[in-house]
Design a protein around this motif. Structure first.
Motif, mmCIF file in Angstrom:
data_model
loop_
_atom_site.group_PDB
_atom_site.id
_atom_site.type_symbol
_atom_site.label_atom_id
_atom_site.label_comp_id
_atom_site.label_asym_id
_atom_site.label_seq_id
_atom_site.Cartn_x
_atom_site.Cartn_y
_atom_site.Cartn_z
ATOM 1 N N GLU A 222 8.395 -2.954 -6.383
ATOM 2 C CA GLU A 222 7.574 -4.165 -6.560
ATOM 3 C C GLU A 222 6.704 -4.072 -7.812
ATOM 4 O OE1 GLU A 222 5.305 -5.437 -3.248
ATOM 5 O OE2 GLU A 222 7.051 -6.035 -2.067
ATOM 6 N N LEU A 223 6.157 -2.906 -8.083
ATOM 7 C CA LEU A 223 5.342 -2.746 -9.290
ATOM 8 C C LEU A 223 6.222 -2.873 -10.533
ATOM 9 C CD1 LEU A 223 2.668 -2.159 -10.657
ATOM 10 C CD2 LEU A 223 3.076 0.282 -10.310
ATOM 11 N N ALA A 224 7.407 -2.303 -10.486
ATOM 12 C CA ALA A 224 8.322 -2.417 -11.621
ATOM 13 C C ALA A 224 8.681 -3.875 -11.883
ATOM 14 C CB ALA A 224 9.579 -1.593 -11.364
ATOM 15 N N ILE A 225 8.899 -4.637 -10.816
ATOM 16 C CA ILE A 225 9.213 -6.060 -10.970
ATOM 17 C C ILE A 225 8.023 -6.800 -11.574
ATOM 18 C CG2 ILE A 225 9.623 -8.188 -9.671
ATOM 19 C CD1 ILE A 225 11.407 -6.534 -7.790
ATOM 20 N N ALA A 226 6.814 -6.421 -11.182
ATOM 21 C CA ALA A 226 5.621 -7.056 -11.759
ATOM 22 C C ALA A 226 5.562 -6.824 -13.264
ATOM 23 C CB ALA A 226 4.362 -6.509 -11.082
ATOM 24 N N PHE A 227 5.911 -5.620 -13.705
ATOM 25 C CA PHE A 227 5.930 -5.349 -15.156
ATOM 26 C C PHE A 227 7.061 -6.117 -15.834
ATOM 27 C CE2 PHE A 227 3.233 -1.543 -14.387
ATOM 28 C CZ PHE A 227 2.297 -1.777 -15.397
ATOM 29 N N ALA A 228 8.207 -6.217 -15.170
ATOM 30 C CA ALA A 228 9.304 -7.000 -15.742
ATOM 31 C C ALA A 228 8.866 -8.444 -15.966
ATOM 32 C CB ALA A 228 10.514 -6.949 -14.814
ATOM 33 N N ARG A 229 8.096 -8.959 -15.012
ATOM 34 C CA ARG A 229 7.656 -10.351 -15.073
ATOM 35 C C ARG A 229 6.598 -10.564 -16.153
ATOM 36 N NH1 ARG A 229 8.913 -13.814 -11.465
ATOM 37 N NH2 ARG A 229 9.328 -12.276 -9.822
ATOM 38 N N TRP B 218 -14.582 1.181 -8.085
ATOM 39 C CA TRP B 218 -14.243 1.061 -6.665
ATOM 40 C C TRP B 218 -12.801 0.614 -6.409
ATOM 41 C CZ3 TRP B 218 -17.427 3.861 -4.262
ATOM 42 C CH2 TRP B 218 -18.763 3.951 -4.670
ATOM 43 N N MET B 219 -11.917 1.134 -7.208
ATOM 44 C CA MET B 219 -10.493 0.916 -6.984
ATOM 45 C C MET B 219 -9.877 2.206 -6.433
ATOM 46 S SD MET B 219 -9.450 -2.177 -7.740
ATOM 47 C CE MET B 219 -10.959 -2.680 -6.917
ATOM 48 N N PRO B 220 -8.880 2.101 -5.549
ATOM 49 C CA PRO B 220 -8.188 3.307 -5.083
ATOM 50 C C PRO B 220 -7.241 3.823 -6.158
ATOM 51 C CG PRO B 220 -7.177 1.359 -4.146
ATOM 52 C CD PRO B 220 -8.387 0.879 -4.889
ATOM 53 N N HIS B 221 -6.805 5.040 -5.998
ATOM 54 C CA HIS B 221 -5.848 5.646 -6.908
ATOM 55 C C HIS B 221 -4.588 4.780 -7.022
ATOM 56 C CE1 HIS B 221 -3.546 8.751 -8.905
ATOM 57 N NE2 HIS B 221 -2.672 8.814 -7.912
ATOM 58 N N VAL B 222 -4.197 4.476 -8.278
ATOM 59 C CA VAL B 222 -3.037 3.619 -8.579
ATOM 60 C C VAL B 222 -3.109 2.310 -7.771
ATOM 61 C CG1 VAL B 222 -0.551 3.552 -8.980
ATOM 62 C CG2 VAL B 222 -1.698 5.749 -8.937
ATOM 63 N N TRP B 223 -4.211 1.621 -7.927
ATOM 64 C CA TRP B 223 -4.420 0.349 -7.234
ATOM 65 C C TRP B 223 -3.420 -0.708 -7.693
ATOM 66 C CZ3 TRP B 223 -7.325 2.203 -11.246
ATOM 67 C CH2 TRP B 223 -7.450 1.407 -12.382
ATOM 68 N N GLN B 224 -2.772 -0.488 -8.819
ATOM 69 C CA GLN B 224 -1.795 -1.459 -9.322
ATOM 70 C C GLN B 224 -0.635 -1.656 -8.351
ATOM 71 O OE1 GLN B 224 -2.946 1.214 -10.879
ATOM 72 N NE2 GLN B 224 -3.821 0.643 -12.855
ATOM 73 N N LEU B 225 -0.390 -0.662 -7.476
ATOM 74 C CA LEU B 225 0.655 -0.815 -6.468
ATOM 75 C C LEU B 225 0.340 -1.943 -5.482
ATOM 76 C CD1 LEU B 225 1.441 2.936 -5.697
ATOM 77 C CD2 LEU B 225 3.072 1.256 -6.579
ATOM 78 N N LEU B 226 -0.929 -2.349 -5.434
ATOM 79 C CA LEU B 226 -1.344 -3.437 -4.556
ATOM 80 C C LEU B 226 -1.305 -4.776 -5.280
ATOM 81 C CD1 LEU B 226 -4.372 -1.594 -2.896
ATOM 82 C CD2 LEU B 226 -2.067 -1.912 -1.958
ATOM 83 N N TYR B 227 -0.417 -4.873 -6.250
ATOM 84 C CA TYR B 227 -0.301 -6.028 -7.132
ATOM 85 C C TYR B 227 -0.263 -7.355 -6.373
ATOM 86 C CZ TYR B 227 2.330 -9.424 -9.913
ATOM 87 O OH TYR B 227 2.745 -10.556 -10.533
ATOM 88 N N ARG B 228 0.441 -7.408 -5.262
ATOM 89 C CA ARG B 228 0.596 -8.681 -4.530
ATOM 90 C C ARG B 228 -0.608 -9.028 -3.662
ATOM 91 N NH1 ARG B 228 5.174 -10.111 -1.041
ATOM 92 N NH2 ARG B 228 5.331 -7.966 -0.329
ATOM 93 N N TYR B 229 -1.520 -8.065 -3.466
ATOM 94 C CA TYR B 229 -2.588 -8.264 -2.487
ATOM 95 C C TYR B 229 -3.997 -8.186 -3.074
ATOM 96 C CZ TYR B 229 1.535 -6.840 0.142
ATOM 97 O OH TYR B 229 2.817 -6.732 0.617
ATOM 98 N N GLN C 258 -7.668 -7.502 -8.547
ATOM 99 C CA GLN C 258 -7.899 -6.530 -9.617
ATOM 100 C C GLN C 258 -6.606 -5.831 -10.026
ATOM 101 O OE1 GLN C 258 -9.598 -6.848 -6.787
ATOM 102 N NE2 GLN C 258 -11.749 -6.228 -6.973
ATOM 103 N N ALA C 259 -5.725 -5.615 -9.056
ATOM 104 C CA ALA C 259 -4.447 -4.973 -9.359
ATOM 105 C C ALA C 259 -3.586 -5.882 -10.234
ATOM 106 C CB ALA C 259 -3.722 -4.628 -8.069
ATOM 107 N N ALA C 260 -3.533 -7.164 -9.881
ATOM 108 C CA ALA C 260 -2.768 -8.111 -10.681
ATOM 109 C C ALA C 260 -3.337 -8.207 -12.097
ATOM 110 C CB ALA C 260 -2.770 -9.484 -10.013
ATOM 111 N N ALA C 261 -4.666 -8.204 -12.215
ATOM 112 C CA ALA C 261 -5.294 -8.275 -13.533
ATOM 113 C C ALA C 261 -4.967 -7.034 -14.364
ATOM 114 C CB ALA C 261 -6.805 -8.429 -13.374
ATOM 115 N N SER C 262 -4.941 -5.868 -13.719
ATOM 116 C CA SER C 262 -4.630 -4.632 -14.442
ATOM 117 C C SER C 262 -3.188 -4.617 -14.922
ATOM 118 C CB SER C 262 -4.899 -3.415 -13.544
ATOM 119 O OG SER C 262 -6.290 -3.284 -13.282
ATOM 120 N N VAL C 263 -2.272 -5.101 -14.109
ATOM 121 C CA VAL C 263 -0.868 -5.177 -14.525
ATOM 122 C C VAL C 263 -0.729 -6.122 -15.706
ATOM 123 C CG1 VAL C 263 1.445 -5.925 -13.836
ATOM 124 C CG2 VAL C 263 0.068 -4.517 -12.285
#
Length: 297
Positions: free
Chosen positions: A88-95, A265-276, A279-284
């Motif tokens: 899912e994270l890879a797809i977010a980067f593809a997008r 106050w983000m968890p480790h590799v919060w970008q994996l939570l891209y869909r939820y 902040q994760a979506a903004a970082s991606v």
């Protein structure tokens, strides 16, 4: 009969290592089972590949004609993680980066310690080159252990006098496997996912017989000159905060280009939570802008 204390300790260490290795395999299987069959959006094309005997997949948007590529190296302490856990994270980067994202199922410890994972990453990079991908159109990214592996890959390419990719994005990279960064202790109470004892155990499984402070195992101690432009994202509360800061400072002192983005106050590799997580979506999106800035389409 009295056994020498050193021999007893070696026996205990061996038992502990074997127990940890067994636990790693069980946890790896559990995580993979949880993520098996993750949904592929209707507008995403998935090409299943084999690169030097390793599973890989190339993810891209069906409507895109972009010739930008991203090699993504997943995290998991060099012992966990798979194509399924990071799809899912890879797809977010593809997008967001409008890129064709190659994700690699590189070999993992404890069954395959260093340099197996690095050899697989290099094989994937060289495979892209064989397909005609110009390094100016290519970026490398990775999270946690995968971020450290990405830095090791850049250093390996330099050692082999091969061209660097146009950019690299590192999400909470683990680059000092001695676990000696100050934040390993200072942030122990605020990191809900990682801790120093756990990480040293993973480090030893990955390193095998190599010293943890060697540049092969801990790329922070390797040559940081003439690497691709780097973007590093890290949480202020995680134990890897100072790994990220030390890496960026080392690259900058070596005359290279490195940026760091620190979030609170983000968890480790919060970008994996891209869909939820917003902040994760903004970082991606930020990381994708960096990729697009330095790569040709």
């Amino acid at each position: 009969m009295l056994w020498p204390l050193a021999a007893v300790q070696q026996g205990v260490d061996l038992v502990n290592r074997q127990l940890l290795a067994s636990q790693c395999r069980l946890l790896r299987d559990y995580l993979n089972e949880l993520n098996t069959g993750s949904r592929i959006p209707h507008d995403v094309e998935r090409q299943v590949l084999q690169i030097q005997g390793r599973d890989a997949e190339l993810l891209s948007l069906k409507a895109s004609s972009s010739q930008r590529y991203l090699l993504y190296l997943h995290g998991g302490g060099f012992a966990l993680g798979s194509l399924d856990t990071h799809r899912e994270l890879a797809i977010a980067f593809a997008r967001h980066a409008d890129a064709r994202v190659l994700v690699l199922d590189y070999r993992l410890a404890p069954d395959h310690p260093w340099p197996s994972g690095l050899d697989d990453a290099l094989a994937a990079y060289e495979w892209l080159s064989e397909q005609g991908v110009d390094p100016r159109r290519l970026a490398v990214a990775g999270d946690s252990a995968g971020g450290g592996l990405a830095v090791s890959l850049l250093q390996k390419l330099k050692h082999l006098s091969q061209r660097q990719p146009a950019a690299a994005v590192l999400l909470s990279p683990w680059v000092d496997l001695t676990c000696s960064s100050p934040s390993m202790d200072l942030n122990s109470a605020t990191d809900p996912l990682l801790n120093k004892v756990q990480m040293k155990a993973f480090a030893e499984l990955y390193a095998g017989r190599q010293p943890l402070d060697s540049q092969e195992i801990s790329p922070l101690f390797g040559d940081l000159q003439d690497l691709s432009p780097l973007l590093v994202q890290v949480s202020l509360q995680e134990v890897l905060l100072d790994d990220a800061r030390r890496l960026v400072k080392g690259v900058q002192l070596s005359g290279g280009l490195a940026e760091i983005n620190e979030l609170a106050w983000m968890p480790h590799v919060w970008q994996l939570l891209y869909r939820y997580l917003p902040q994760a979506a903004a970082s991606v999106r930020q990381a994708s802008r960096f990729i697009k800035k330095y790569t040709q389409d």
